[in-house]
Design an enzyme around this catalytic site. Structure first.
Site, short mmCIF file in Angstrom:
data_model
loop_
_atom_site.label_atom_id
_atom_site.label_comp_id
_atom_site.label_asym_id
_atom_site.label_seq_id
_atom_site.Cartn_x
_atom_site.Cartn_y
_atom_site.Cartn_z
N GLY A 1 35.59 44.35 39.40
CA GLY A 1 36.47 45.01 38.44
C GLY A 1 37.84 45.29 39.01
N ASP A 2 37.89 45.70 40.28
CA ASP A 2 39.18 45.93 40.94
C ASP A 2 39.96 44.62 41.04
OD1 ASP A 2 38.12 48.50 41.37
OD2 ASP A 2 37.23 47.84 43.26
#
Length: 300
Positions: free
Chosen positions: A250-251
């Protein structure tokens, strides 16, 4: 300039064991140590994609020194605030038949430490991008996200927020440039279960109605959805590949989106494509996405 904020950075100690037996001595077959935390991950992936950033946050003790050293060795600029009491976290991730995690606590962050962070934030201008992500330590104000966005309100800083529940909802009146919940986090906000990209769209629009400019919803293997401030809905399944690592995907999507946005002079479609492929590239590898891995997925 791009700045990332990680309130509780860590060293991730990832250890592989063939079989995990509780109450017995288990011997590792493989081990890795890496600097971690959501904003730190974003800075690392941005560097891999060829974009400079400066990592902000709080560090303490010998573990904090090691986090800073590892980032400097990667060529990443850092301007962390040194905290006197405690030490930065060590998060243990045990990979066996099932994945087990034990996350450390982190240092005691004082009001003076928080004020030092505010002093840095107050220097930002409309030319800057600020990415704030991750959990808030118990020693910090629970409304720290809201306080940061309130300080920057009306200054033209493009702010990206990757957080959950109230941390995310409470910043919407300050019109963040981008928010990135996943489908489960989005569902928790509205007490619904969202499993398809079609399910996600109306609820992403609800967050936009509350103030977010752009809403990017990650959905693991199902892909992602972007609702833009221009009124467009862009969605895509994930690229084909074998998932070997869920940490930092997600990052990586956030970093890819920002990189794609800057490289395309503000094209949300190109930013979305870059974000999806960067998140997938991290999921398909043991480490965080590299430029070559992302380009390979984009070419597909």
């Amino acid at each position: 300039m791009i700045y990332t904020v990680t309130f509780n950075p860590c060293l991730d100690y990832v250890v592989n064991v063939d079989t995990l037996t509780l109450g017995a001595v288990n011997r590792a077959s493989r081990e890795t140590v890496m600097a971690g935390g959501k904003g730190v991950n974003v800075s690392i992936v941005l560097k891999n994609l060829g974009h400079a950033s400066c990592a902000w946050g709080f560090l303490a003790g010998f573990t904090g020194d090691e986090i800073a050293r590892r980032l400097r060795d990667m060529g990443i600029d850092t301007d962390f605030i040194s905290v006197c009491e405690g030490m930065s976290r060590i998060n243990v991730k045990v990979k066996a038949a099932e994945e087990t995690e034990i996350n450390g606590i982190g240092p005691a962050i004082t009001e003076a430490d928080v004020e030092a962070l505010y002093a840095k934030i107050d220097q930002l201008t409309a030319d800057d991008i600020l990415i704030v992500s991750g959990s808030v330590p118990a020693t910090m104000p629970g409304d720290i996200y809201e306080r940061i966005l309130a300080r920057l309100d009306g200054r033209g800083v493009r702010i990206v927020v990757d957080a959950t529940r109230d941390l995310l909802v409470n910043v919407l009146p300050y019109h963040p440039f981008l928010i990135k919940p996943n489908n489960h986090e989005l569902g928790e906000i509205f007490d619904v279960v969202l499993t398809t990209r079609e399910d996600v769209v109306p609820y992403a629009k609800k967050l936009q109605e509350r103030g977010a400019r752009n809403v990017l919803v990650s959905m693991a293997g199902e892909g992602a959805v972007l609702v833009t401030e221009d009124g467009d809905v862009i969605e895509s399944p994930s690229p084909k590949g074998t998932v070997v690592n869920s940490v930092g995907a997600g990052d990586s999507m956030v970093a890819g989106f920002v990189a794609g946005y800057l490289e395309s002079d503000g094209s949300y479609e190109q930013a979305f494509r870059m974000g999806v492929c960067t998140g997938s590239a991290s999921a398909f590898s043991l480490g965080l996405a590299t430029r070559d891995q992302v380009e390979e997925l984009l070419a597909r």
